[in-house]
Motif scaffolding. Structure first.
Motif, PDB file in Angstrom:
ATOM      1  N   SER A  86       0.847  -1.187   0.000  1.00 20.84           N
ATOM      2  CA  SER A  86       0.000   0.000   0.000  1.00 20.84           C
ATOM      3  C   SER A  86       0.881   1.235   0.000  1.00 20.84           C
ATOM      4  CB  SER A  86      -0.924   0.015   1.214  1.00 20.84           C
ATOM      5  OG  SER A  86      -0.172   0.022   2.408  1.00 20.84           O
TER       6      SER A  86
ATOM      7  N   GLY B 207       0.945   6.202  -5.293  1.00 21.73           N
ATOM      8  CA  GLY B 207       0.072   7.291  -5.707  1.00 21.73           C
ATOM      9  C   GLY B 207       0.776   8.295  -6.576  1.00 21.73           C
TER      10      GLY B 207
ATOM     11  N   LEU C  97       6.338  10.094  -0.297  1.00 17.94           N
ATOM     12  CA  LEU C  97       5.381   8.997  -0.181  1.00 17.94           C
ATOM     13  C   LEU C  97       5.997   7.929   0.717  1.00 17.94           C
ATOM     14  CD1 LEU C  97       4.124   8.371  -3.849  1.00 17.94           C
ATOM     15  CD2 LEU C  97       2.744   9.242  -1.949  1.00 17.94           C
TER      16      LEU C  97
ATOM     17  N   THR D 215       2.723  -1.589  -6.775  1.00 19.63           N
ATOM     18  CA  THR D 215       1.972  -0.366  -6.529  1.00 19.63           C
ATOM     19  C   THR D 215       2.588   0.749  -7.358  1.00 19.63           C
ATOM     20  OG1 THR D 215       1.100   1.111  -4.807  1.00 19.63           O
ATOM     21  CG2 THR D 215       3.329   0.272  -4.469  1.00 19.63           C
TER      22      THR D 215
END
Length: 114
Positions: A7, A10, A18, A108
């Motif tokens: 997770s 973005g 991040l 991700t």
């Protein structure tokens, strides 16, 4: 059965930060880390940390990224600061068992806009 759940990816502007997380289950691991793959590029090591605390970083991220590991939670984190557009890639969590078997997360996406 080993599971790696990632997770934290973005979209962020250049210079931003991040934090990626990867929670592992199903085994014990001698090392955990992060790799990344940009379009048209090979997957490359970003950072890894052994169970004894030894770390390795790609030259391109030294001084900007920090890997840490919560052994109790079997979770590895990647704090990414001063992000650059060239950091844009799919980031994959890796966990290696003591027998040498590698396991991978689903990936991700990290996108850094200029």
């Amino acid at each position: 059965q080993v599971q790696l759940v990632e997770s934290g990816g973005g979209l962020v502007q250049a210079g931003g930060s991040l934090r990626l997380s990867c929670a592992a289950s199903g085994s014990i691991f001698s090392q955990m880390g992060w790799y990344r793959q940009a379009p048209g590029q090979q997957r490359e090591l970003v950072a890894r940390r052994t169970s004894t605390g030894r770390t390795n970083y790609a030259d391109s991220v030294k001084g900007r990224f920090t890997i840490s590991r919560d052994n109790a939670k079997i979770t590895v984190y990647l704090q990414m600061n001063s992000l650059k557009p060239e950091d844009t890639a799919v980031y994959y969590c890796n966990a290696r068992t003591y027998s040498g078997t590698d396991h991978w997360g689903q990936g991700t996406q990290v996108t850094v806009s200029s």
